[in-house]
Design a protein around this motif. Structure first.
Motif, PDB file in Angstrom:
ATOM      1  N   THR A  44      75.211  24.920  22.177  1.00 38.93           N
ATOM      2  CA  THR A  44      76.147  24.313  21.226  1.00 38.93           C
ATOM      3  C   THR A  44      75.878  22.818  21.050  1.00 38.93           C
ATOM      4  OG1 THR A  44      77.846  25.932  21.792  1.00 38.93           O
ATOM      5  CG2 THR A  44      78.585  23.914  20.716  1.00 38.93           C
ATOM      6  N   LEU A  45      75.460  22.163  22.110  1.00 42.63           N
ATOM      7  CA  LEU A  45      75.201  20.723  22.059  1.00 42.63           C
ATOM      8  C   LEU A  45      73.921  20.396  21.303  1.00 42.63           C
ATOM      9  CD1 LEU A  45      76.060  19.839  25.767  1.00 42.63           C
ATOM     10  CD2 LEU A  45      77.564  19.687  23.773  1.00 42.63           C
ATOM     11  N   GLU A  46      73.071  21.407  21.086  1.00 41.14           N
ATOM     12  CA  GLU A  46      71.768  21.184  20.475  1.00 41.14           C
ATOM     13  C   GLU A  46      71.678  21.654  19.027  1.00 41.14           C
ATOM     14  OE1 GLU A  46      69.325  19.703  22.145  1.00 41.14           O
ATOM     15  OE2 GLU A  46      70.368  19.608  24.080  1.00 41.14           O
ATOM     16  N   LEU A  47      72.748  22.233  18.491  1.00 37.69           N
ATOM     17  CA  LEU A  47      72.673  22.902  17.192  1.00 37.69           C
ATOM     18  C   LEU A  47      72.224  21.989  16.050  1.00 37.69           C
ATOM     19  CD1 LEU A  47      75.820  25.235  17.335  1.00 37.69           C
ATOM     20  CD2 LEU A  47      73.404  25.843  17.676  1.00 37.69           C
ATOM     21  N   ARG A  48      72.523  20.700  16.106  1.00 39.30           N
ATOM     22  CA  ARG A  48      72.155  19.792  15.023  1.00 39.30           C
ATOM     23  C   ARG A  48      70.771  19.177  15.205  1.00 39.30           C
ATOM     24  NH1 ARG A  48      77.748  16.416  13.666  1.00 39.30           N
ATOM     25  NH2 ARG A  48      79.045  18.261  13.189  1.00 39.30           N
ATOM     26  N   GLU A  49      70.134  19.496  16.315  1.00 39.50           N
ATOM     27  CA  GLU A  49      68.813  18.937  16.592  1.00 39.50           C
ATOM     28  C   GLU A  49      67.746  19.666  15.773  1.00 39.50           C
ATOM     29  OE1 GLU A  49      68.162  16.267  18.485  1.00 39.50           O
ATOM     30  OE2 GLU A  49      70.354  16.092  18.691  1.00 39.50           O
ATOM     31  N   PRO A  50      66.678  18.974  15.380  1.00 40.96           N
ATOM     32  CA  PRO A  50      65.584  19.655  14.660  1.00 40.96           C
ATOM     33  C   PRO A  50      64.888  20.663  15.558  1.00 40.96           C
ATOM     34  CG  PRO A  50      64.976  17.404  15.242  1.00 40.96           C
ATOM     35  CD  PRO A  50      66.431  17.526  15.548  1.00 40.96           C
ATOM     36  N   LEU A  51      64.411  21.729  14.961  1.00 43.54           N
ATOM     37  CA  LEU A  51      63.761  22.794  15.715  1.00 43.54           C
ATOM     38  C   LEU A  51      62.261  22.558  15.756  1.00 43.54           C
ATOM     39  CD1 LEU A  51      64.118  25.469  17.214  1.00 43.54           C
ATOM     40  CD2 LEU A  51      63.969  26.645  15.011  1.00 43.54           C
ATOM     41  N   ASP A  52      61.740  22.349  16.941  1.00 42.66           N
ATOM     42  CA  ASP A  52      60.303  22.142  17.135  1.00 42.66           C
ATOM     43  C   ASP A  52      59.532  23.381  16.679  1.00 42.66           C
ATOM     44  OD1 ASP A  52      57.992  20.697  18.687  1.00 42.66           O
ATOM     45  OD2 ASP A  52      58.005  22.764  19.414  1.00 42.66           O
ATOM     46  N   ALA A  53      58.352  23.152  16.089  1.00 43.15           N
ATOM     47  CA  ALA A  53      57.572  24.257  15.531  1.00 43.15           C
ATOM     48  C   ALA A  53      57.202  25.299  16.593  1.00 43.15           C
ATOM     49  CB  ALA A  53      56.307  23.717  14.858  1.00 43.15           C
ATOM     50  N   GLY A  54      56.823  24.840  17.770  1.00 43.37           N
ATOM     51  CA  GLY A  54      56.469  25.772  18.839  1.00 43.37           C
ATOM     52  C   GLY A  54      57.662  26.590  19.295  1.00 43.37           C
ATOM     53  N   ASP A  55      58.814  25.934  19.425  1.00 45.10           N
ATOM     54  CA  ASP A  55      60.039  26.635  19.814  1.00 45.10           C
ATOM     55  C   ASP A  55      60.449  27.634  18.745  1.00 45.10           C
ATOM     56  OD1 ASP A  55      60.174  25.198  22.163  1.00 45.10           O
ATOM     57  OD2 ASP A  55      61.590  23.705  21.371  1.00 45.10           O
ATOM     58  N   GLU A  56      60.273  27.246  17.481  1.00 42.10           N
ATOM     59  CA  GLU A  56      60.645  28.144  16.389  1.00 42.10           C
ATOM     60  C   GLU A  56      59.765  29.396  16.392  1.00 42.10           C
ATOM     61  OE1 GLU A  56      61.545  28.139  11.592  1.00 42.10           O
ATOM     62  OE2 GLU A  56      60.646  26.375  12.533  1.00 42.10           O
ATOM     63  N   GLN A  57      58.490  29.230  16.643  1.00 44.41           N
ATOM     64  CA  GLN A  57      57.602  30.392  16.688  1.00 44.41           C
ATOM     65  C   GLN A  57      57.995  31.334  17.814  1.00 44.41           C
ATOM     66  OE1 GLN A  57      53.435  29.462  17.036  1.00 44.41           O
ATOM     67  NE2 GLN A  57      52.825  31.595  17.243  1.00 44.41           N
ATOM     68  N   ARG A  58      58.300  30.758  18.988  1.00 45.62           N
ATOM     69  CA  ARG A  58      58.697  31.584  20.124  1.00 45.62           C
ATOM     70  C   ARG A  58      60.024  32.289  19.832  1.00 45.62           C
ATOM     71  NH1 ARG A  58      57.349  28.274  23.615  1.00 45.62           N
ATOM     72  NH2 ARG A  58      59.272  27.056  23.661  1.00 45.62           N
ATOM     73  N   ALA A  59      60.976  31.560  19.236  1.00 48.65           N
ATOM     74  CA  ALA A  59      62.270  32.156  18.908  1.00 48.65           C
ATOM     75  C   ALA A  59      62.108  33.271  17.879  1.00 48.65           C
ATOM     76  CB  ALA A  59      63.222  31.080  18.394  1.00 48.65           C
ATOM     77  N   ALA A  60      61.223  33.062  16.915  1.00 47.96           N
ATOM     78  CA  ALA A  60      60.988  34.093  15.890  1.00 47.96           C
ATOM     79  C   ALA A  60      60.377  35.345  16.504  1.00 47.96           C
ATOM     80  CB  ALA A  60      60.079  33.540  14.799  1.00 47.96           C
TER      81      ALA A  60
END
Length: 277
Positions: A44-60
Motif C-alpha cells: 500500500t505504501l508503494e502504490l504511487r511509485e513507478p514500476l521498474d521494468a524488471g519488476d514489471e516483467q516479473r510481475a507479468a
C-alpha cells in the motif's frame, strides 16, 4: 508518466477477475508484492511509485501463471498454514485451511509420539511438533520429492531434530507404536476428478485420488492402526465433507472405539477420530 505499481495492481485485479479467479484483488496484491520482493503489507505504501521494468516483467510472468490457474502457493513458493509459512512445490499437496481442523483436533489430545502418514509438505506433523516441544514424530510419504520438501520445512521451522522422515507405502516401512496417528490421505473419488478446480491439475495426483471410491486409504489406515497405536492411542484423519459416515463405519469395523466425526470452521464434516481400546 510512467506506469505506477498501483496501475499494475488495478490491471492485474481486472485480468484475474475476468479469468474467473476468486479473490482476484488479494491475488493481484500478493503477486505484485512477491515480484517487487517486498512484504505484502508494505505494498500500500508503494502504490504511487513507478514500476521498474524488471519488476514489471516479473510481475507479468506471475500474473500469466495465475491466469493459467497455477496455484498461488506454487508461484509464491509458500503457503501460510496454522502458525507457520510452509514451502510448497508441485511435489506436494497445497496445505488448505480446512486441514487446520485436523491439527486443532490433535492438539486437544495428549501425545508424545506422533505418526503422519502421507505427510506431503509436512504441514500437519510440523505444526503439531512446533506446538508440543516435548513430542517427537515420524512422517512418511511414498514420494521422495515430498519428503525433501517436508524436511526443508522441518528445518526452517525448527523441529527437524524431533522429526524422522521415511519413504513408505502407508505402514509398510513403519516400525513401533505411537500415541497418535494423523493423515490427510487421497480421498477424492475417481469419478469426481473431472469436476475439480483447475488449480488441482498442478498438484500431485496421487495425493488427491486413490483412483477408486476415495475410501481405500481409510481402509488401509484402519487395518494398520491397531498394530501401530499404543493402548488408548488415537487415529485422526481428514475426510471429504460427505465421507464422515463411511469412514466412521470403516474405523468401527476395524475394532476402533470412540469414533467421532468433527467439523471444520465452516461447519462441514472434516475429521474422523477414533481410539484403540
Amino acid at each position: 508518466m510512467s506506469r505506477t505499481i498501483g496501475d499494475f495492481v488495478k490491471g492485474a485485479t481486472e485480468a484475474l477477475s475476468q479469468a474467473g479467479i476468486d479473490g482476484a484483488a488479494r491475488d493481484a496484491r500478493l503477486l505484485t508484492a512477491a515480484a517487487l520482493r517486498i512484504p505484502a503489507d508494505r505494498l500500500t505504501l508503494e502504490l504511487r511509485e513507478p514500476l521498474d521494468a524488471g519488476d514489471e516483467q516479473r510481475a507479468a510472468e506471475y500474473l500469466d501463471r495465475r491466469i493459467a490457474r497455477e496455484p498461488l502457493s506454487h508461484i509464491l513458493g509458500q503457503r501460510a498454514f496454522f502458525n507457520h509459512a510452509f514451502t510448497v512445490t508441485a511435489d506436494v499437496l497445497d496445505p488448505r485451511p480446512e486441514t487446520e481442523a485436523l491439527v486443532l483436533a490433535a492438539l486437544n489430545t495428549r501425545f508424545s509420539d506422533v505418526l503422519d502418514l502421507g505427510t506431503g509438505s509436512g504441514a500437519i506433523i510440523i505444526s503439531l511438533l512446533a506446538a508440543r516441544p516435548a513430542a517427537r514424530g515420524l512422517a512418511t510419504d511414498l514420494s521422495e520429492a515430498a519428503l525433501a520438501v517436508a524436511g526443508d520445512n522441518a528445518t526452517r521451522i525448527g523441529v527437524a531434530d524431533r522429526l524422522r522422515l521415511a519413504q513408505s507405502d502407508w505402514f509398510s516401512s513403519v516400525v513401533g507404536r505411537f500415541d497418535l496417528i494423523v493423515s490427510n490421505p487421497p480421498y477424492i473419488a475417481l469419478d469426481e476428478m473431472p469436476d475439480l478446480a483447475p488449480e488441482l491439475a498442478y498438484e500431485p495426483r496421487m495425493a488427491l485420488t486413490d483412483e477408486g471410491d476415495g475410501l481405500s486409504a481409510y481402509r488401509r489406515i484402519a487395518v494398520g492402526a491397531a498394530d501401530h497405536l499404543a493402548d488408548n492411542g488415537r487415529v485422526m484423519v481428514e475426510i471429504g465433507w460427505q465421507q464422515g459416515p463411511d469412514v466412521a463405519a470403516i474405523f468401527k469395523a476395524a475394532g476402533l472405539v470412540e469414533v467421532a466425526i468433527l467439523p471444520d470452521l465452516d461447519g462441514r464434516d472434516r475429521v474422523v477420530t477414533a481410539r484403540k481400546p
